[in-house]
Design an enzyme around this catalytic site. Structure first.
Site, PDB file in Angstrom:
ATOM      1  N   LYS A 163       0.874  -1.245   0.029  1.00 26.51           N
ATOM      2  CA  LYS A 163      -0.047  -0.107   0.041  1.00 26.51           C
ATOM      3  C   LYS A 163       0.986   1.291   0.064  1.00 26.51           C
ATOM      4  CE  LYS A 163      -2.053  -0.938   3.844  1.00 26.51           C
ATOM      5  NZ  LYS A 163      -1.221  -2.274   3.950  1.00 26.51           N
ATOM      6  N   GLU A 189       2.052   6.786  11.441  1.00 22.30           N
ATOM      7  CA  GLU A 189       3.327   6.112  10.532  1.00 22.30           C
ATOM      8  C   GLU A 189       4.450   5.942  11.684  1.00 22.30           C
ATOM      9  OE1 GLU A 189       3.655   6.275   6.467  1.00 22.30           O
ATOM     10  OE2 GLU A 189       2.107   5.429   7.577  1.00 22.30           O
ATOM     11  N   ARG A 190       5.320   5.026  11.290  1.00 20.04           N
ATOM     12  CA  ARG A 190       6.622   4.801  11.806  1.00 20.04           C
ATOM     13  C   ARG A 190       7.508   6.008  11.421  1.00 20.04           C
ATOM     14  NH1 ARG A 190       4.984   0.661   8.979  1.00 20.04           N
ATOM     15  NH2 ARG A 190       4.604  -1.277   9.978  1.00 20.04           N
TER      16      ARG A 190
END
Length: 484
Positions: A163, A189-190
């Protein structure tokens, strides 16, 4: 610092991200209004009112870490919702949910405009429909799930099927052919992904017309929950006051729903189906309905949606899908076969795939491609048990053409070039339609399937096929007869 409608309150309880605040007098701050909580070290924590406990106490969700917060801390109502900096001065910057910069650059100007993150969607009478196609250069999307400029497209897939890579490739497509403003919302998010995104945009030269807004995994649920609203507020400013077309990219919308479920649990609400918050539909609707075209300027949303346990009947997935114009479904089975991008050509769809919008030729070829691939999918069990040889002549021809179509829809991406060493390809819609028409007509029946794998146009496949064919040995000249 704040516009106080009444005297400050006091913190009475702190339970993680949940803060109870008592006001001795005056009206209570309304739901969704923000509060500034003072802490001993001189900093401040922003919180948002989520419930009225009684006539004097509100329950708020902190948008920042509550480390060091204690009972009795003074609380100042701001008199309105959280406000986000907007305008040309934030282009090229990385911001958090409260509007603070996180890229190590200079602070924002003191006169930067501010806009509340909670706004009603534009009235239906002001919204304008659009049928302009947003060309991505990705063959399977442009043919079978075209994206509308001013519409909402979503990439649905489980963990590890591509994705984020697909969203990154769409950003690259925007760089080459799209001259509007881009707003990227990183939801849950990381830290590594945010850093890579910033470096990638600096390297590609598009950071000067892009804004990055992040609420990372290590932040409280309130920050992850409000990041899409902050990013959308920036996009709405450029649409309404800058009269610019805006590309809004969100990765990952499921994390927004997940953060809402965490907050619902913290507030003590009874869970709904599969443990999700009872307000799931209204929360997703309040966000998605603000994405619209108004007065000739549009917001085009491209969203990544994580599908938990590959279950497409999950309530979060079905609720988000109800608002989407173009559905791009990623398949784990195709990823396992090495068919990248691992987009399921049958499950993916778009409301734009209509002869009145994309044209008669495009719609007809797309329908034939789907029909061929569906027929092949029905035959796969027979093929796996008995082999291709047991099929009838017509079924075998359809299966072979479907396999060639599957391989033609694979494509090297620019964002993966550093790992694969293969330069990315972008293909025009007309070239994709012409190639599919040729494959369906049988022009490639005698080609090797590998010639169609990981290429751009059909001409590139033709060159691979010619290079792979063994060359016929040149005829040697007969020796001349010796003279008598």
């Amino acid at each position: 610092m704040t516009d106080e409608p009444h005297p400050p309150g006091r913190v009475t309880a702190v339970r993680g991200a949940v803060v109870d605040v008592a006001f001795a007098e005056g009206p209570l701050p309304p739901i969704d209004h923000s509060l500034v909580i003072e802490v001993p070290d001189g900093a401040a924590i922003l919180a948002e009112v989520q419930a009225h406990r009684d006539r004097h106490v509100v329950r708020a969700i902190a948008l920042q870490a509550t480390t060091g917060l204690r009972r009795g801390a003074p609380v100042h109502p701001t008199g309105g919702p959280l406000r986000m900096p907007v305008g040309p001065s934030i282009l090229g910057r990385l911001l958090d949910v409260t509007g603070r910069t996180g890229d190590g650059g200079a602070p924002l100007p003191a006169d930067v405009p501010l806009r509340p993150i909670h706004r009603p969607p534009p009235a239906m009478s002001r919204q304008s429909g659009t049928t302009d196609i947003f060309a991505t250069g990705i063959k399977v999307i442009d043919l079978l799930a075209p994206i509308a400029q001013g519409g909402k497209a979503a990439m649905f897939g489980g963990a590890g099927v591509g994705k984020t890579v697909l969203v990154m490739e769409l950003i690259h497509a925007m760089v080459s052919g799209y001259q509007g403003i881009s707003v990227f919302a990183g939801v849950g998010e990381r830290s590594r992904e945010g850093h890579e995104m910033l470096l990638d945009m600096r390297g590609s030269g598009v950071l000067d017309r892009t804004v990055l807004v992040y609420g990372q995994m290590n932040e409280p649920p309130g920050a992850r929950w409000r990041v899409p609203h902050s990013a959308l507020t920036i996009a709405e400013y450029f649409r309404d006051e800058g009269h610019r077309n805006v590309l809004l990219l969100m990765d990952n919308v499921f994390r927004f729903v997940q953060a809402g479920a965490e907050i619902s649990g913290l507030l003590g609400r009874l869970p709904s189906r599969v443990g999700y918050q009872p307000t799931l539909a209204s929360e997703v609707g309040a966000l998605q309905e603000r994405i619209a075209s108004v007065g000739g300027s549009s917001i085009t949303a491209i969203e990544a949606v994580y599908v938990p346990a590959d279950d497409f009947t999950d309530p979060a997935v079905t609720t988000i899908a109800a608002h989407i114009d173009s559905m791009v479904v990623l398949s784990r089975a195709m990823a396992a076969e090495g068919m990248y991008p691992a987009i399921d050509p049958i499950a993916s769809s778009s409301i734009l795939l209509d002869p009145l919008v994309v044209g008669e030729d495009h719609a007809r070829i797309a329908a034939q491609v789907r029909q061929t691939l569906e027929h092949y999918r029905e035959l796969r069990d027979v093929i796996s048990l008995l082999g291709m040889e047991e099929l009838g002549a017509e079924d075998r021809r359809i299966a072979e053409r479907a396999r060639r179509l599957q391989r033609f829809f694979t494509q090297p991406f620019g964002v993966t070039e550093a790992f694969t060493g293969v330069p990315g390809r972008s293909v025009d819609v007309a070239d994709t339609i012409a190639a599919c028409k040729a494959i369906l007509a049988g022009e490639c029946d005698d080609w090797q399937e590998s010639s169609l794998y990981m290429i751009g146009t059909l001409e590139e496949a033709r060159q691979k096929e010619e290079a792979a064919r063994p060359k016929e040995p040149a005829a040697h000249p007969q020796p001349m007869a010796a003279k008598a």
